[in-house]
Design a protein around this motif. Structure first.
Motif, short mmCIF file in Angstrom:
data_model
loop_
_atom_site.label_atom_id
_atom_site.label_comp_id
_atom_site.label_asym_id
_atom_site.label_seq_id
_atom_site.Cartn_x
_atom_site.Cartn_y
_atom_site.Cartn_z
N ARG A 1 23.37 47.10 -10.51
CA ARG A 1 23.48 45.77 -9.89
C ARG A 1 24.01 44.75 -10.89
NH1 ARG A 1 17.62 45.44 -7.00
NH2 ARG A 1 18.33 43.37 -6.38
N ASP B 1 27.75 42.62 -11.14
CA ASP B 1 27.83 41.16 -11.25
C ASP B 1 28.68 40.70 -12.44
OD1 ASP B 1 26.35 40.59 -9.03
OD2 ASP B 1 24.50 40.17 -10.11
N ASP C 1 19.25 51.61 -11.20
CA ASP C 1 19.62 50.72 -10.09
C ASP C 1 19.85 49.29 -10.60
OD1 ASP C 1 19.79 50.00 -7.15
OD2 ASP C 1 18.05 48.78 -7.72
N SER D 1 21.88 37.91 -14.68
CA SER D 1 22.61 38.27 -13.46
C SER D 1 21.81 37.83 -12.24
CB SER D 1 22.83 39.78 -13.40
OG SER D 1 21.57 40.44 -13.23
N PHE E 1 20.25 39.72 -10.26
CA PHE E 1 18.97 40.43 -10.22
C PHE E 1 17.87 39.62 -10.87
CE2 PHE E 1 15.92 42.95 -12.69
CZ PHE E 1 15.23 43.54 -11.64
#
Length: 486
Positions: free
Chosen positions: A237, A241, A233, A23, A25
């Motif tokens: 995220r 995505d 978290d 992703s 991240f």
């Protein structure tokens, strides 16, 4: 004492991180942390490309070929000491705190290099620059491995370590206008080149501030609530995505938390529990360190001294592009074909080709030498990058950063300091005769070390592809916790 114990917990944090799909991240982690190798490539290439500029007593520092080799050795020595110093702090104080500190050290030191007035100032600044980069290796490799899912860990590690060559190519191309006196004054060109490294570092620092601390490090050190919050978290995220997340494997791990892990316990772990892996890492690091630091630190000097090349930047840029292409294109095979096959194959093949180049050295031109180098290091760059991957994944989590630092420091000290000094001396001795074959012995030593590294990998390599870090090497604290769990 082995550390202050804070309790025993069971956690599924590693399994939850490992099951995540790729992703945005993970791209943040790659850009924020992986770009340090671009800085290292920039630094090494600038020195190699600027050997003539640094030798000029009027606009440079009046250095000799021996001084250029000495500067390379001092930079590597700084990297070794910095890796050991900052590596043990990374395991004690956390990944994020140290990867911010080491980047700051690098930035300040490279600015100091730009203001060098004497050879000794230059040497001191290069030492501190190397210390910052060495500390980065320990902090960054450990953080990346602990944040990247197991499915992608091999290719990401190899490709990121190979990004050194983006910096190398960029540094080589930047030196072309900066060393052209019709564009930039000869007195300022080489100084500006070092200043550009600091500008890039500031940009990286801005991105890096958004990379979280390793949840794996947090739960080991009694801060499981912070680790849990970070994982939630990250999951949020990633889910934003890519949609729904797959279920995590039922691989919860029970560990006894400690605020610190003692250096004696770490040393016992490395040499008593994993002696074969220790031999493997030392062999891989010594081979690639000698090969790269010997050949590349003095490559520009060899072209200008023996082959009458005035602008070495173009040749180094081609060489660097091949290195990055090798790491990028071959990196997926470390996850599919496996670590042992790929590391052994790249080490042995590049070693054999380097030996052939050594025998043909007297017949090579600047162009053919660069082509030879591009082919050799297409394979060698992937293998060398995998040395860092190996050290970062085959030892327990509590020791990860220091193990990376230790094997990097010992291997690089053995190969990376001796290599530039030997090649610098060989170039000086062969300069009067204008005979490039005088440096062939360095090629043969590098070839032998790489072939030995490949053979050792065949017998002692670890099949870590697709495995979680905790299954490759169980955390020390997990072993302590087993009696309590029972």
């Amino acid at each position: 004492m082995s550390g202050v114990e804070t309790g025993t917990i069971t956690t599924d944090i590693p399994a939850r991180l490992d099951r995540l799909p790729w992703s945005r991240f993970h791209w943040l982690v790659v850009v924020g942390l992986g770009t340090v190798w671009i800085l290292d490539g920039l630094e090494v290439t600038i020195v190699g490309s600027m050997s003539d500029a640094l030798k000029d007593p009027k606009t440079g520092l009046g250095m000799t070929s021996g001084d250029v080799g000495m500067a390379g050795a001092i930079y590597v020595a700084g990297a070794c000491i910095g890796a050991l110093f900052f590596g043990q702090l990374t395991d004690r104080l956390g990944r994020k705190k140290l990867f911010l500190i080491t980047l700051a050290v690098y930035t300040i030191a490279t600015v100091a290099t730009a203001f060098s007035m004497t050879i000794w100032w230059y040497f001191a600044a290069r030492f501190l620059t190397g210390a910052g980069i060495g500390g980065e290796y320990a902090a960054i490799n450990s953080a990346i491995d602990e944040l990247i899912p197991k499915k992608y860990r091999g290719r990401v590690d190899v490709a990121i370590n190979g990004s050194f060559w983006i910096g190398a190519a960029g540094g080589a191309l930047l030196t072309i206008p900066l060393l052209d006196p019709t564009i930039v004054s000869a007195e300022w060109g080489w100084r500006l080149a070092f200043g550009l490294g600091a500008i890039l570092a500031v940009g990286i620092l801005i991105v890096r501030r958004n990379v979280p601390e390793s949840p794996r490090w947090l739960f080991i050190h009694g801060r499981e609530d912070e680790g849990e919050e970070i994982v939630r978290d990250i999951e949020g995220r990633v889910e934003g995505d890519v949609g729904d997340l797959p279920e995590a494997d039922d691989d919860a791990i029970t560990i006894r938390q400690r605020k610190t892990i003692s250096i004696p316990l770490i040393a016992k772990t490395v040499f008593t529990m994993y002696p074969k892996r220790s031999v493997l890492c030392l062999t891989l690091f010594i081979g690639q360190a000698f090969l790269y630091n010997a050949f590349f630190f003095t490559y520009g000097d060899s072209l200008s001294t023996f082959l009458d090349v005035e602008q070495t930047g173009w040749y180094i840029a081609v060489f660097a592009a091949s290195n990055f292409a090798g790491a990028l294109l071959l990196s997926p095979l470390f996850d599919s074909w496996g670590r042992v096959r790929m590391i052994a194959g790249t080490y042995i093949l590049s070693g054999v080709l380097l030996a052939v180049a050594g025998f043909m050295l007297g017949d090579l031109t600047a162009v053919t030498l660069t082509i030879f180098g591009a082919v050799i290091f297409f394979f060698a760059s992937a293998g060398a990058s995998a040395a860092y991957l190996t050290a970062s994944e085959v030892f327990p989590m509590e020791t990860r950063a220091l193990c990376i630092a230790f094997f990097y420091a010992i291997g690089t000290a053995a190969g990376g300091i001796s290599g530039p000094l030997l090649f610098g001396k060989l170039i000086e001795n062969a300069t009067d005769a204008k005979d490039i074959t005088g440096i062939a012995v360095g090629y043969f030593i590098g070839a032998a070390l790489m072939i030995v590294g490949g053979v050792v990998e065949i017998f002692l390599g670890v099949k870590a592809e697709g495995q979680s870090l905790e299954s490759i090497a169980k955390p020390l604290t997990a072993e302590d916790a087993e009696p309590a769990t029972a």
